[in-house]
Motif scaffolding. Sequence first.
Motif, short mmCIF file in Angstrom:
data_model
loop_
_atom_site.label_atom_id
_atom_site.label_comp_id
_atom_site.label_asym_id
_atom_site.label_seq_id
_atom_site.Cartn_x
_atom_site.Cartn_y
_atom_site.Cartn_z
N TYR A 1 9.42 -10.90 6.91
CA TYR A 1 8.29 -11.59 6.27
C TYR A 1 7.13 -10.63 6.03
CZ TYR A 1 10.68 -15.96 7.34
OH TYR A 1 11.61 -16.98 7.39
N GLU A 2 6.85 -9.79 7.05
CA GLU A 2 5.77 -8.81 6.92
C GLU A 2 6.10 -7.80 5.82
OE1 GLU A 2 2.70 -8.35 8.82
OE2 GLU A 2 3.14 -10.48 8.99
N GLY A 3 7.33 -7.33 5.82
CA GLY A 3 7.76 -6.37 4.81
C GLY A 3 7.63 -6.93 3.40
N LYS A 4 7.98 -8.21 3.27
CA LYS A 4 7.94 -8.86 1.95
C LYS A 4 6.50 -9.01 1.46
CE LYS A 4 9.58 -13.05 -0.43
NZ LYS A 4 8.53 -14.05 -0.55
N ARG A 5 5.58 -9.36 2.35
CA ARG A 5 4.18 -9.51 1.93
C ARG A 5 3.59 -8.18 1.46
NH1 ARG A 5 3.52 -12.93 6.79
NH2 ARG A 5 3.77 -15.08 6.11
N SER A 6 3.94 -7.12 2.15
CA SER A 6 3.44 -5.79 1.75
C SER A 6 4.08 -5.35 0.43
CB SER A 6 3.72 -4.77 2.86
OG SER A 6 3.01 -5.14 4.04
#
Length: 343
Positions: free
Chosen positions: A317-322
């Motif tokens: 999820y964090e990777g996708k937001r970045s």
Amino acid sequence: MANLKVAVIGCGSIAQNRHLMEYEANEQVDITAVCDIVEERAMVTAEAFGARSYTDYEELLAKENVDAVSVCLPNYLHAPVSIAALNAGAHVLCEKPMATSSEEAEEMIEAAERNGKKLMIGHNQRFVASHQKARQLIESGEIGKVYSFRTTFGHGGPEGWSADGADSWFFKKDQAFIGAMGDLGVHKADLLRYLLGEEFVDVAGFIENNAKEGISVDDNAVCILRSESGVVGTLTASWAYKPEEDNSTIIYGEKATLRLEDDPQYSLIAQYATGEVVKYELGQIQSNDEGGQTNTNVIDHFVESIIDNKIPLIDGYEGKRSLEIILGALQSGETRKISKLEK
């Protein structure tokens, strides 16, 4: 507990200088297999680390019962190979940028959840001591309200350190999909989200190829970002900074300005409105220059999250937001309009 059996897929520079060395240094890990499309590279790497050698990742996943996989491949292969590894029952640490689209990133997240496995993206900037200290200072209210920032990540380009030099996949749009923005900009997008503790809602991108000839991706990019609370600032990514790398971030707050990785000696300098200046010596940030072989803590954190069954700091999820900040900047560059980022 038995050591984790790990495979590294892709034996280029990031695997050689980061993943393999840091796995080898971790006492809870055995490197059991490596894979590279260049057979000689795979064999030499396998011999160096006492592993088995493959040229086909599907064969590796079918034959080796590994606990975890590092995906160190060109960007267009991140999603398919990560998903294949997750479906084979392995935890996955994937290099950044996570994928080439939001849809691919979503599929990776779904594969991890369906298989009950960890998915972590290799954003190492969160583990840098000066960045962690700055986050604490911001979070505690030490610098008051944050107004603005500027962050940059630039060096002379991947030809200086990539395994294939000037012929690197980094320069080919069909394999890289995105240039300096994917190589460097996405790191800073992730860092800013981590430092500010909030999401970005708008991005404007100016994306250029003006420094290197014969490449089909961007080599200079400047983005303007606005956060949920109205913090505005700039993010730049470049393959044209010579002779020295610039990996600095400056946060402008109500009570103080924080200078991160902006001084050769002090990795964090806090300049207060009162006139007080605090200089922190917190160890240097990792660089691609010689001697930049310090541990990034990415591998150790990944291994720890598997053993202790914890969610990694940079999960899917964090990777996708970045990633979405970078995708938004690209879209803005093409449409010449500000891109709205989904919450």
